[in-house]
Design an enzyme around this catalytic site. Structure first.
Site, short mmCIF file in Angstrom:
data_model
loop_
_atom_site.label_atom_id
_atom_site.label_comp_id
_atom_site.label_asym_id
_atom_site.label_seq_id
_atom_site.Cartn_x
_atom_site.Cartn_y
_atom_site.Cartn_z
N THR A 167 0.73 -1.12 0.04
CA THR A 167 0.09 -0.02 -0.06
C THR A 167 0.84 1.16 0.04
O THR A 167 2.10 1.29 0.55
CB THR A 167 -0.80 -0.17 1.22
N ARG A 195 -14.36 -6.85 -0.62
CA ARG A 195 -13.50 -6.43 0.79
C ARG A 195 -13.06 -5.32 0.85
O ARG A 195 -12.15 -4.62 -0.32
CB ARG A 195 -12.46 -7.97 0.65
N ASP A 198 -8.31 -1.43 5.85
CA ASP A 198 -8.40 -0.21 6.92
C ASP A 198 -8.12 1.05 5.90
O ASP A 198 -8.50 2.09 6.59
CB ASP A 198 -7.05 -0.61 7.52
N GLY A 221 -4.81 -5.34 7.10
CA GLY A 221 -5.94 -4.57 7.33
C GLY A 221 -7.02 -4.87 8.33
O GLY A 221 -7.36 -4.15 9.10
N1 ASP Z 1 -3.64 -2.41 4.77
C1 ASP Z 1 -3.87 -2.86 3.25
C2 ASP Z 1 -5.09 -3.50 3.14
O1 ASP Z 1 -5.32 -4.46 4.31
C3 ASP Z 1 -2.81 -3.77 2.70
C4 ASP Z 1 -1.34 -3.10 2.77
O2 ASP Z 1 -1.08 -2.48 3.60
O3 ASP Z 1 -0.57 -3.75 2.14
O4 ASP Z 1 -5.95 -3.35 2.40
#
Ligand code: ASP
Length: 311
Positions: A167, A195, A198, A221
């Protein structure tokens, strides 16, 4: 006020062969944002410019090159938050928006609601002059291959070795004291369609309050949401003296802001056994970061104006 900028490109087990690409992506994002902030431009313009660079870079899990969901489609989430007004703009499960951060900004500025999802979000994007792309234009060859392996074998992290991604996020403070935080993601690989993690949820993957600071999170997340990690980190900035714990297995900087980041990651580990990380700026623009994953890609502008990037 002295402007400040910090970015991240995800906290995961970034393999050695992806380290240079992750650092260089963070460097380019800092360059894009800092060219605006250093000339007196706004934190909102700077944060959008920095995130667009990260979204367009397929080494990261946002925009083009995001992980594919269970059905083989990219579904992106993004959010931007204004620390002065506590207003935010967020969008989720986007399949046809090349730069989700641009839509999050339009929602922040022009929409009576805080969050739009799926078809409704894409309709609003179009109304706001954002050209929609074809869903397949967001799919990189590397992610298609990784998804095929996950489908034919089982979903496994090793299928992503060599291009494991993260992310992206940023926090920016401009010369007039405006503070913004933003996060953008393609979410987790092989997630169920629909889905939402976070990243686009206020307080979870992103939060900004000019009275304390701003934060952008990355990691698992489903765990980050349970401790509302971005808001938790920003609240810890209000009382840095309480950050006296010395938690194990957390990498972080040495600033007071980093102690708040470390405490938030400690809470994530202690209460959910989850892994992740975050970057933040306190209200004066001091940068901080922490993560309990093997690695996190991040970068910030140092006091002398030089760019510090690391993985
Ligand atoms: N936090 C992100 C999610 O769960 C994934 C990530 O940070 O790579 O969608």
């Amino acid at each position: 006020m002295k402007p400040a900028l910090i970015v991240h490109g995800g906290a995961w087990d970034i393999p050695d062969e992806a380290v240079d690409a992750c650092k260089s992506g963070c460097h380019h994002a800092l360059k894009a944002g800092w060219s605006i902030l250093s000339r007196g431009g706004s934190a909102l313009d700077a944060i959008e410019a920095a995130i667009v660079v990260l979204e367009d870079d397929p080494v990261f899990d946002a925009g083009y090159g995001s992980h594919l969901n269970f059905d083989g489609h990219v579904e992106c989430d993004a959010m931007v938050m204004n620390g002065a007004t506590l207003r935010a703009g967020a969008a989720a499960t986007l399949q046809r928006v090349k730069n989700p951060i641009r839509l999050a900004r339009k929602i922040l500025e022009n929409c009576p609601h805080m969050m739009l999802v799926a078809g409704g979000a894409e309709r609003f994007a179009k109304e706001q002059g954002i050209k929609l792309c074809k869903p397949e234009e967001l799919v990189s060859e590397a992610e298609r291959e990784a998804w095929m392996k996950c489908k034919t074998d089982k979903h496994a992290a090793e299928h992503h070795r060599g291009h494991e991604q993260g992310t992206v996020g940023a926090v920016a403070l401009d010369a007039t004291g405006n503070l913004f935080a933003a996060t953008s993601t393609g979410g987790t690989c092989c997630k169920l369609p629909g889905r939402v993690g976070d990243s686009p949820l206020i307080g979870c993957g992103c939060y900004a309050d000019s009275e304390a600071g701003g934060a952008s999170c990355t990691g698992y997340g489903e765990a980050i949401m349970r401790v509302v990690m971005a808001k938790t980190a920003v609240d810890l900035l209000r009382h840095p003296a309480t950050c006296v714990d010395t938690p194990p297995n957390i990498s972080c900087g040495t600033s007071t802001a980093s102690l708040a980041a470390r405490e938030a990651v400690h809470l994530l580990a202690k209460r959910t056994h989850g892994t992740g990380g975050l970057v933040l700026l306190d209200r004066a623009g001091n940068p901080g970061f922490a993560f309990n994953t093997p690695r996190m890609a991040y970068g910030f502008v140092a006091l002398d104006g030089s760019f510090v990037t690391a993985v």
